[in-house]
Write a protein that holds these residues in place. Structure first.
Motif, short mmCIF file in Angstrom:
data_model
loop_
_atom_site.label_atom_id
_atom_site.label_comp_id
_atom_site.label_asym_id
_atom_site.label_seq_id
_atom_site.Cartn_x
_atom_site.Cartn_y
_atom_site.Cartn_z
N PHE A 133 0.84 -1.20 0.00
CA PHE A 133 0.00 0.00 0.00
C PHE A 133 0.87 1.25 0.00
O PHE A 133 0.62 2.20 -0.76
CB PHE A 133 -0.93 -0.01 1.22
N VAL A 150 -8.09 1.62 4.09
CA VAL A 150 -9.45 1.37 3.61
C VAL A 150 -10.15 2.70 3.31
O VAL A 150 -10.81 2.86 2.28
CB VAL A 150 -10.24 0.54 4.64
N LEU A 174 -8.01 -4.65 -0.20
CA LEU A 174 -6.91 -3.74 -0.52
C LEU A 174 -5.93 -4.39 -1.49
O LEU A 174 -5.47 -3.76 -2.44
CB LEU A 174 -6.18 -3.33 0.77
#
Length: 315
Positions: A133, A150, A174
């Motif tokens: 991420f 999120v 994700l």
């Protein structure tokens, strides 16, 4: 290949004196989602684990996890819960995916405590979705909370956080979004080092687009490690030539070591060694090499000169 997105909840002793050697964290819940090779959710796993070691809920755990001890009494013993989970993973090729780097280590610690067959006899590659991420949407260095990620990607929050299955569910969502929007970061594997390389053949030599990582076997001492040719080599990972060092290895603190080499074709290469502790007072090495700009090379030279001056003062 399948992706096993795993999340664990665990409890710990309420005081340091009650901590059990070999089991700092006792797993109390296992949650997982299986994605297929196109990142579609195909199976789910959720299981409570009945505590055997810590029978009071630590304050930190009770604040984070929406579970009571009474509920856990209905759970399965760890050996059964973990055994069922591993059967659920199946024999088809798969890779574990977690939010952060702790879950696989703690799973293996609990398995070892109960004398279960090890997941691996050496380092285990996995996908750290928290790191992916950051690489995909931020600076690659920051490590965010799951709910932050999120929210940032505007994923619908349809079940509560801080339970093993729900956190695995959001991590899976994700992962799917990262793979679809920034597939290039999926090659950045992480390595769980609960079982270190036992031999030179098991050592990790991973090459990524912009850097390499080398994880060594164990050495008796730091001095022995730093005499090893592969540990201290500075090879260009693009043209594979051994490079002459512009700066020999130096250390500002005795734990991190740096050197600077130059490739006529690809420029300045910075190598960094981290000396890590293993069991029984032994050590292992994590070395990264990456290309840097002439300006960054100049900063490294200045740092080396500063360390040299400080060492001269102390002598």
């Amino acid at each position: 290949m399948n992706y096993i997105v795993l999340d664990l909840e665990w409890n710990q002793s309420i005081t340091d004196t009650e901590k059990i050697p070999g089991l700092s964290f006792e797993i109390i819940e296992i949650g997982a989602v299986m994605l297929n090779d196109t990142y579609v959710m195909v199976h789910e796993f959720s299981r409570l684990v009945k505590p055997k070691v810590y029978h009071e809920m630590n304050q930190i755990t009770s604040k984070l996890v929406h579970l009571q001890m009474q509920e856990l009494q209905r759970g399965d013993p760890f050996e059964k819960a973990a055994g069922d989970f591993l059967k659920w993973c199946g024999s088809e090729e798969h890779i574990f995916c977690t939010w952060g780097s702790m879950d696989l280590t703690e799973l293996q610690k609990n398995m070892q405590f109960y004398n279960m067959t090890a997941l691996s006899d050496g380092p285990m590659a996995f996908l750290d979705v928290q790191k992916l991420f950051s690489l995909a949407y931020e600076d690659g260095k920051s490590r965010r909370a799951l709910e932050y990620a999120v929210d940032k990607l505007e994923i619908e929050k349809d079940i509560p956080f801080h339970r093993a299955f729900s956190d695995a569910y959001y991590t899976a969502k994700l992962l799917k979004m990262i793979a679809e929007q920034h597939g290039e970061v999926m090659q950045y594997l992480s390595y769980d080092l609960f079982h270190l390389p036992r031999s030179r053949e098991q050592e990790v030599r991973a090459r990524f687009p912009d850097y390499t990582k080398y994880i060594s076997r164990e050495f008796d001492t730091k001095e022995e490690a730093l005499e090893d040719g592969e540990v201290t080599s500075s090879k260009c990972f693009l043209c594979r030539r051994n490079l002459k060092k512009k700066l020999k290895w130096f250390t500002p603190n005795g734990r991190h070591y740096y050197c600077l080499a130059y490739c006529e074709k690809h420029g300045y290469l910075k190598a960094k060694i981290r000396v890590r502790k293993a069991e029984g007072g032994r050590v292992y090495i994590v070395k990264t090499t990456r290309f840097i700009t002439p300006e960054e090379a100049a900063k490294l030279k200045n740092r080396s000169m500063l360390v040299k001056r400080q060492n001269q003062k102390h002598h």
